[in-house]
Design a protein around this motif. Structure first.
Motif, PDB file in Angstrom:
ATOM      1  N   TYR A 155     -48.942  67.581  27.307  1.00 33.57           N
ATOM      2  CA  TYR A 155     -50.367  68.285  26.756  1.00 33.57           C
ATOM      3  C   TYR A 155     -51.068  67.715  25.735  1.00 33.57           C
ATOM      4  O   TYR A 155     -52.504  67.766  26.004  1.00 33.57           O
ATOM      5  CB  TYR A 155     -49.779  69.832  26.120  1.00 33.57           C
ATOM      6  N   SER A 175     -51.199  64.324  25.474  1.00 31.93           N
ATOM      7  CA  SER A 175     -51.691  63.208  26.238  1.00 31.93           C
ATOM      8  C   SER A 175     -52.918  63.395  26.995  1.00 31.93           C
ATOM      9  O   SER A 175     -53.860  62.580  27.005  1.00 31.93           O
ATOM     10  CB  SER A 175     -50.636  62.587  26.982  1.00 31.93           C
ATOM     11  N   ILE A 176     -52.823  64.409  27.359  1.00 34.55           N
ATOM     12  CA  ILE A 176     -54.165  65.018  28.286  1.00 34.55           C
ATOM     13  C   ILE A 176     -55.507  65.202  27.579  1.00 34.55           C
ATOM     14  O   ILE A 176     -56.764  64.898  27.932  1.00 34.55           O
ATOM     15  CB  ILE A 176     -53.904  66.146  29.194  1.00 34.55           C
ATOM     16  N   GLN A 177     -55.343  65.246  26.228  1.00 35.23           N
ATOM     17  CA  GLN A 177     -56.492  65.437  25.241  1.00 35.23           C
ATOM     18  C   GLN A 177     -56.850  64.179  24.563  1.00 35.23           C
ATOM     19  O   GLN A 177     -57.524  64.004  23.694  1.00 35.23           O
ATOM     20  CB  GLN A 177     -56.162  66.519  24.308  1.00 35.23           C
ATOM     21  N   PHE A 209     -55.984  58.727  27.382  1.00 36.20           N
ATOM     22  CA  PHE A 209     -55.976  59.505  28.910  1.00 36.20           C
ATOM     23  C   PHE A 209     -57.552  59.361  29.331  1.00 36.20           C
ATOM     24  O   PHE A 209     -57.428  59.139  30.695  1.00 36.20           O
ATOM     25  CB  PHE A 209     -55.694  60.791  28.845  1.00 36.20           C
TER      26      PHE A 209
END
Length: 272
Positions: free
Chosen positions: A246, A248-250, A254
């Motif tokens: 969660y 990492s996606i922000q 990424f």
């Protein structure tokens, strides 16, 4: 006073730090001075955002022949638990790694041991606490402890079976025999084996590829996962991974990971 650790930089962007144990006349046998310098160097490199990978090797013919016998003879028993070696590490303050050499797994960056010669006793401990072990065909390995009247120290009785399996670990610890490089590769004690002249160039090439093409943020999180997972069940490991995903996606890395793939260009990761 002369240093017993040599620090250089390598790779295209000089993002690879090379730490060389530098007592070649003693096969880089460990002293308390060298131990303190090694720990301080790794802690400093962990804080240096220009460093993305660390390679640990030895000068001359050896990697590390263990504790210098002259110091071992006069080493006070209490040194093994001395407070100066036990100051806390990061690693989310995980109790399992609040130990003398816990600064190896606590470092956010990968540590690759380039084992160029004999690795005995504490030299083998350093290799096991590293994330990967690349070795020269001239390398050899020995736990050494039982032949000195000592025991499996610094958690090696926990770590070694997880690397080579319980039977091989018992053999290496009970006999303290010398294990040649080819056997070390066969039992999984080392990950790669190279001709002596190729060991450092190949290790540095691998490290430089990590430094240039892989997100340092991702490596830091994955390293922490790998060192924590032996103490987790599947449910906890999955929960921790989901929380990390969660975040990492922000992250900026990424976004860059997607962008460089779509644009077919080299990555420009920042670690953020």
């Amino acid at each position: 006073m002369a240093t017993q650790i040599e620090l250089t930089r390598a790779g295209e962007g000089k993002h690879v730090a090379v730490l060389t144990l530098n007592r070649p006349e003693r096969l880089n046998a460990l002293t308390r001075v060298m131990e303190g310098e090694l720990r301080q160097a790794i802690e400093d490199l962990d804080r240096d955002d220009t460093v993305r990978v660390v390679v640990l090797t030895g000068a001359g013919r050896g990697f590390c022949a263990g504790m210098d016998i002259e110091e071992l003879e006069v080493l006070p028993p209490g040194d093994i638990r001395a407070a100066q070696w036990m100051r806390p590490f990061d690693m989310n303050r995980r109790a399992d790694y609040q130990t003398r050499y816990g600064y190896f797994p606590a470092m956010r960056k990968p540590i690759i041991a380039a084992i160029n010669g004999p690795a005995a006793g504490l030299g083998l401990v350093f290799a096991l606490y590293s994330d990967m072990r690349f070795a020269s065909e001239q390398a050899s390995f020995s736990t050494a402890f039982a032949r000195r009247g000592l025991i499996a120290e610094h958690g090696i009785a926990w770590m070694l079976p997880r690397v080579v399996g319980p039977g091989h670990a018992a053999d290496l610890l009970y006999s303290a025999r010398k294990v040649p490089a080819a056997e070390a590769l066969r039992i999984g004690l080392v990950d790669r084996l190279y001709d002596p002249e190729r060991l450092l160039p190949e290790t540095l090439a691998y490290a430089d590829d990590l430094a240039r093409n892989v997100s340092p943020r991702s490596i830091g999180v994955i390293k922490q996962q790998l060192w924590a997972v032996p103490f987790q069940d599947l449910a906890e490991a999955t929960r921790v991974a989901n929380e990390a995903m969660y975040a990492s996606i922000q992250s900026e890395d990424f976004k860059e990971g997607v962008a460089h793939f779509i644009e077919r260009r080299p990555a420009r990761f920042t670690g953020n």
